[in-house]
Structure formats: C-alpha cells, structure tokens
Design an enzyme around this catalytic site. Structure first.
Site, mmCIF file in Angstrom:
data_model
loop_
_atom_site.group_PDB
_atom_site.id
_atom_site.type_symbol
_atom_site.label_atom_id
_atom_site.label_comp_id
_atom_site.label_asym_id
_atom_site.label_seq_id
_atom_site.Cartn_x
_atom_site.Cartn_y
_atom_site.Cartn_z
ATOM 1 N N ARG A 59 54.090 11.784 13.205
ATOM 2 C CA ARG A 59 55.443 11.816 13.763
ATOM 3 C C ARG A 59 55.731 10.623 14.658
ATOM 4 N NH1 ARG A 59 56.971 17.479 14.060
ATOM 5 N NH2 ARG A 59 58.261 16.942 15.847
ATOM 6 N N THR A 60 54.880 10.427 15.644
ATOM 7 C CA THR A 60 55.136 9.336 16.584
ATOM 8 C C THR A 60 55.043 7.985 15.886
ATOM 9 O OG1 THR A 60 54.193 10.720 18.307
ATOM 10 C CG2 THR A 60 54.476 8.412 18.837
ATOM 11 N N LYS A 87 34.629 4.824 20.440
ATOM 12 C CA LYS A 87 36.048 4.507 20.654
ATOM 13 C C LYS A 87 36.284 3.206 21.415
ATOM 14 C CE LYS A 87 36.558 9.356 21.252
ATOM 15 N NZ LYS A 87 36.588 10.309 22.345
ATOM 16 N N ARG A 109 48.278 4.248 20.529
ATOM 17 C CA ARG A 109 47.950 5.647 20.791
ATOM 18 C C ARG A 109 46.430 5.735 20.818
ATOM 19 N NH1 ARG A 109 49.638 11.116 19.148
ATOM 20 N NH2 ARG A 109 51.588 10.450 20.114
ATOM 21 N N HIS A 137 52.724 9.740 28.107
ATOM 22 C CA HIS A 137 53.366 9.527 26.815
ATOM 23 C C HIS A 137 54.831 9.230 27.141
ATOM 24 C CE1 HIS A 137 54.454 9.626 22.740
ATOM 25 N NE2 HIS A 137 54.094 10.842 22.386
#
Lengths: 318, 430
Positions: A59-60, A87, A109, A137
C-alpha cells in the site's frame, strides 16, 4: 509561508504548525490533480525517486510510486528482503550504492527505529521516512490529518481517540505529535500491555475502556494489531481483544454521531474493527487512501522543488 | 633494572594511607617505591637518579581498571592487548583486568597463559586476565576455577553475558569460595530486558525503541546477592546503574554478604538524553539511565556504597556501531577518558579527590588482590601524574585505541594524566 525549511521528512517531530499547514495546503491542490482525467504533471520531470523498502508494504509503496509518477518523476522500486541478510549492513551498503546512482529523493521503509535518520546522514539527496520501526510514519499522520481537515474543516480542538496497539505503532507516535502540534485533543485507548512506558507524558489522555475513551470523540482512529501479538503475548486472545477493544457499531455509539472512523490499513476485520463499521457510513478509510497519494505528492514536490527557494535546515523533521 | 627516579614537589595522594601532602616519591632501580611523602627526601636521593620537578601535579598510585574488553584473541581489528595497553597508559591506567569475552573465550589455562605471555611481551601496562566462570560463557558448566586462578586469573566472570541458571551459579560460587576467587557478574534479566536497547521510559517511547526497565538489573542482582550470602563467596556486581542496586548492595552487606560493586564511568557522566537521535556510541549495557539516577549514583560513589569506577572499555568498530540503534552493538571505549571524566566529579565538588582515586586505584586493587593501588615503600612503582586543570578536547585522531567508539568525542575536559609510570618506567607522557 513561502518555503518549507527542511531537506528531509524523517518525522513529524521538528515540524511546526506552519510546516504542517503548508504541506496540507499543497496536498489539497494535489487532490485536484488526482481527480482530473489527465493526472500527470511535469513538476518533477527529470528527477529520480527511489523507493527503498526493507519491509514489504504494497500500500505505502504503491502510494509513493503513484505520487512520484503523477508529478512526472522517474520512480524506481527496490524491495530488499531482510530475512537472510543482517538488516543494518544491508541498509548502509545499499544506501551507498544507491547514492552513487544520484537519486533526487529516497523513500525508505525499514524495520528499525532511526533507520531513515541514519540513511539521511549517508546520502546526498532528500530522504522521506515511509516508516521506521516503531518510531515514526510521518506521511501517514499527514494523510490522516488531511482526511480529518477535509471532513471536519479544522484540526484544532477536535477530540481524536487513537485505539489499539499504540506500543508498537509508528502511526500512533506520528499522529500524537501532529495532532498535538495542530491543537487537537488526543486520547489513547488500549489495554495497558499495548501502551508504551511514559504514555501519560506524551500529550495524551489515557483510557482503558472504549466507552469512556470514545465519549464525544470527533475521530476514532483504529490501529492494526499484528497477529503474533494477540495470542497470549500482549493480549490473551483475539476473542477477548475484540470483545473489549474491537470497534463495532455498539462501541461507536459512544462517539459523536458524525464521528469519523479511520484505519491506516491493512485491517484485521473482526479483530480491531468490525466490517459493519469499516464499511459503514462513518468510515473514511477509502478516503485515507486517496489522501495518501495527495499528501505524498505534496511532500515530494515540497522537498524537491521548494527546497531551493529559501533557507533550510539540515536533517530536520527527525 | 631501571634508572632510579625522583619525583619532587608533587602533591602525593595515596588513598592506601589516606595521605595527601606535598612531597617526593623515590623509586629504586628495582622499580619499587623507596619512599613517598613529605619526608621522603630525608633518605637521600638515590645515586644516578633522574629527578623530575612535579610542582603543580598530583601523584597517585597508578589507576586500576577492573573491566576492559580486548579483541585479542579473535577480533584484533578492534583492539589488541598492546593497543589497549597504550590506550591505558595514555589514560593514566597502569593495570587493567581483561574480560574473557574473546574468541576463543578465556576459559582454559592455556588461554590465560597466552594472555599473560602476550602482555609480558607487548603490553606497556600490567594486564590481568579474568577467566570465564562457565565454559564458553554458556552458563552451564563451571570452569577449572582453581587451576585458572593459579595460572593468574584474578576474577571469574560471565563478561557481557548473563547467568540464568541459579543452580549453576550457586555451585560455581560455592566452589569459588574455597579458592578465594572473586565472582564478578553483570546483572541482566534476559526476559525483562529482552529487546531492551535503552532505558525504559518516555524518551525510549518517543524514539520507538524497546526499553529495559531498572528491574531487569535489580531482580538478578538481588538474586545474586542472596546466593552470595548463601555460599559465602565474594560477589562483585560489575556494573550497576540505578540507585536501587546500590541500596541492594548496602542491605546485603548489612546481612553479612561479601559483596562489592562497580560502576562504569559512563553511568557517572552521561544520561539517556545523550542518545539524542539514535547515537549508537551511547548504546551501552546496562543502558544509560536518567539524570536523577546518575546524580544518585554519584552520591553512592561518594559515600562508598559503590566501591569502584571502571571504564568498561569495549572497542567496537564501524561494522557493529554504524547501524540502526536497535541493531548496533553495546559498548564504548573508555580507557583514555575515564580519569578525565571522573575529574569532572571532583571539579563539580561532588566527590572528593581522595575518594575518586580510591575508587580508581586502591579499592579495585584490594578487591581483586592486585599488586597495585598504593605508593607505600616496597610497592611496585606504578604512578600516575595528573594535572588537575589541564584543558583538553577529545578528538578521534588522538585516540590510541584501535576502535574510536567514544561517547566523549569532542568533549572538553579539565585534567588528565600527564605522565604514567609502570614499575618506575615512563610509559606515557604529554
């Protein structure tokens, strides 16, 4: 207010009421563009936007992609699986590689709080935080604010109840900051296990019952509760959670008659929100999605175009 | 054999004798102190001695740092025994205890021998190994405590690791007692502190970081203190960070437990707000606490509840620190800045200088049974000469440690070691 004095959008923290109003006003203009038949402009023609998503988010990511494309930018999506690679190493390594490709804006993100800020120190372009861990966010808070402002005409002095997993929610943190900056009254409603330490000092009123927390609310903002957190770790069961904290028509009655029902998505129907409410007349959940594109257009345009029109600070909005 | 040494007109500050007077220190050719005090010159200057005028300087027993992590063996790119020793000398530290968290872990006499040999050949200060309390630091089987102690291990510890199994701890401490071995542990509850990367509270909540509550330190500490009382072993709480822990130690001592404790210089100098926007050099274990906690810990140091100050020197390089905060390693270097940071407490009139030097030298030497911490005649001539007011600015370029992860980068200090002697030999001078 003719310029936006920040190079990056790393969070709502650091933004003034004027900064936020500036972005929302521009987003109102962007809504018009998106509602035209011809949706493409040349504002960002020739500029490159890279969406760097270390966490999957259809979605984002598509919202940012569409926003960039409607402004005429060249948009590249990079989804970096973070299951096997450590990460952090990936973050810095990828950042340096991407920086060498000379993008004009990086949308990131990442699962770790502070990742967007760290990236902004390593690259030469603007950075937009599309969600960093449990930190912030900002574009979600802006799109929520735009949705509310268009429906209610204002943000000041309205009562907003944020309900659910505040502890793990970057959406909640950004919204608390933004709504407070704009003069709204913010409440949080959640079981104590889903509230962060020190919540009472974060500029909110704390409630543990939906009936009390929703009383006279203008906006009911539901948060997503992740599946792995609802089977004993933070709440005993889905059934118990829905019973006490799931938003259904009955609980919604406590709020004002014209209260807005919001959810950042994706929804767990029957967990934090009942379908009758999610699809009901008070729901503005679809509108939030539309405003998301507009707000992201406003942010991209502001950072990439107006950043050269006045003095600005480095790395603010962190 | 060395050239005899005479340090004249120094303000001699020797906590082992509560001595604070202007006088002379004379060091013989065997590297031992002949005399130290106002009347030392009565004995006459040794023949051929090098004489140094120390007017305006403070002479203290060389500092003793009881908690230092070194990368050798296994991670020499972070720090070697030699590089750590040079950093120590620059910071006025003449003896340090090296933690067993190496690769391989110091859990075998051959590795203790390796450290001692490397230190003898390469180090410019005294290096004392601490051995692992359990094999591989796994917390399951005790190591050969008796033989390790005989080989030179001065303490038994789990290093950075917590020890969850109380039965293992009880047996190891019971066994250690028979050999008079000190068991030194860091108290950290692995469940309450799970994912906890900074002090729990409002600040962590805004940053979106998981917090470790103070109870994650206090609960295992109280558990350990009960086991110390049960076994009669000497228990040393390596690094406490909250006043409730100091209180627990005080209460346990009152019950007769043989308990001592230390605090890192970081927890006496910094607080959680220093983390700012995810500054990983301030990510420590235990985490930096609130300013109220820091102030209370300074009081607990001043009144002697906290025995000693350690640097908790923990070299980390870019690989492990230039990461998002939650993913970054814990730890900060500190050998070169410990004294200067401690002197801030003196300048702020928070801790008397005598108590500071006691906590930085005499007391750790007593706790771990080291030949250090005193300027008495006959003692090894480990001496630190301090200019209490020398202004300086920390910069990465001048750090001797191989790793540069200092939380005091760009810090302004008043006071530092201007010369360091180990057994009468000059190992550092400005």
């Amino acid at each position: 207010m003719v310029f936006f004095p920040h190079r990056h959008l790393l969070g709502i923290k650091g933004l003034t009421e004027q900064d936020i109003t500036f972005l929302l006003d521009r987003a109102d203009e962007a809504v018009k563009i998106s509602r035209q038949r011809e949706k493409k402009t040349s504002t960002l023609r020739g500029l490159t936007q890279i969406n760097l998503f270390f966490e999957a988010s259809t979605r984002t990511q598509s919202s940012f992609e569409l926003a960039g494309k409607r402004l005429g930018a060249d948009v590249m999506n990079m989804s970096v699986g973070n299951s096997s690679v450590k990460k952090g190493e990936t973050l810095i390594d990828t950042a340096m590689t991407l920086n060498a490709m000379r993008p004009d804006v990086l949308v990131i993100r990442h699962a770790s709080a502070g990742a967007a800020a760290l990236l902004s120190q390593k690259v030469a372009c603007s950075v937009v935080n599309a969600g960093d861990g449990q930190h912030e966010h900002p574009t979600q808070a802006l799109l929520d604010a735009l949705t509310i402002r268009r429906a209610k005409g204002k943000l000041s002095r309205i009562i907003v109840a944020i309900c659910g997993d505040v502890l793990h929610s970057r959406v909640a943190r950004s919204n608390i900051l933004l709504l407070n900056a704009m003069g709204a009254r913010v409440r949080v409603v959640a079981p104590a296990t889903l509230l962060p330490s020190g919540i009472a000092q974060m500029g909110v009123e704390v409630f543990h019952s939906m009936e009390e927390g929703l009383k006279d609310a203008d906006v009911v903002m539901m948060l997503r509760l992740q599946r792995e957190r609802m089977s004993g770790a933070f709440v005993p069961s889905v059934r118990e959670y829905f019973h006490f904290y799931g938003l259904d028509a009955e609980k919604l009655k406590a709020a004002k008659e014209d209260a807005l029902v919001m959810h950042p998505g994706p929804m767990n129907r029957g967990v934090e929100i009942a379908s009758e409410v999610a699809d009901g007349p008070q729901s503005v959940i679809e509108s939030q999605v539309e405003m998301g594109v507009a707000v992201r257009m406003a942010v991209l345009e502001t950072l990439l175009v107006s950043q050269n029109q006045g003095p600005r600070s480095e790395g603010v909005g962190a | 054999m060395i050239k005899p040494l005479v340090l004249k007109n120094a303000r001699i500050l020797d906590p082992s004798r509560t001595l604070d007077q202007i006088g002379t220190i004379m060091v013989g050719s065997d590297g031992k102190i002949l005399a130290a005090g106002a009347d030392a010159l009565n004995q006459g200057t040794p023949e051929g001695a090098e004489v140094k005028d120390c007017s305006g300087l403070v002479a203290t027993p060389g500092l003793v740092d009881a908690r230092v992590f070194v990368g050798e063996p296994g991670a020499e790119h972070r720090e070697t025994i030699e590089s750590a020793s040079r950093a120590a000398a620059a910071g006025g530290v003449t003896s340090f205890i090296m933690m067993p968290d190496t690769d391989p872990v110091l859990d075998d006499i051959a590795l203790i021998e390796f450290v001692k040999k490397t230190a003898r050949d390469k180090a410019v200060v005294n290096v004392y190994p601490a051995a692992a309390l359990t094999r591989g630091l796994h917390g399951e089987e005790m190591t050969e405590i008796g033989m390790l102690k005989a080989a030179g291990a001065v303490a038994f510890t789990q290093g950075r690791h917590a020890l969850a199994d109380t039965q293992v701890l009880r047996r190891a401490m019971t066994y250690a007692r028979e050999f008079g071995a000190v068991v030194s542990l860091e108290a950290r509850d692995p469940y309450l502190a799970v994912n906890g990367v900074m002090n729990e509270g409002l600040f962590a909540s805004w940053l979106g970081l998981s917090g470790a509550p103070r109870e994650a330190e206090l609960i295992p500490l109280e558990r350990d203190l009960r086991i110390a009382a049960l076994t009669g072993a000497h228990y040393h709480a390596a690094k406490i960070s909250v006043p409730e822990s100091a209180e627990a130690i005080r209460v346990a001592r009152g019950r007769g437990a043989k308990a001592t404790c230390g605090i890192s210089i970081n927890h006496l100098s910094l607080n959680e707000n220093d983390i700012g926007e995810y500054r990983t050099f301030f990510k420590l274990s235990p985490p930096l606490r609130t300013e109220d906690d820091r102030q209370a810990m300074v009081d607990a140091l001043a009144d002697g509840t906290i025995d000693i100050i350690v640097s908790s020197h923990d070299p980390q390089d870019v690989d492990t620190k230039r990461l998002p905060f939650a993913d970054a390693a814990d730890g900060a270097i500190g050998l070169e800045t410990m004294l200067s940071a401690a002197l801030r407490l003196h300048h702020a009139d928070r801790v008397p200088l005598m108590r500071l030097i006691h906590a930085l030298s005499t007391r750790p030497a007593e706790i771990f049974g080291l030949d250090a911490g005193t300027l008495k005649p006959g003692a090894k001539a480990d001496i630190t000469l301090i200019d209490l007011d020398e202004p300086w600015l920390v910069s990465k370029d001048m750090i001797l440690s191989r790793s540069k992860n200092t939380p005091f980068d760009e810090a302004r200090f008043s006071g530092r070691a201007v010369a360091t002697y180990v057994a009468g030999r000059l190992v550092h001078s400005l």
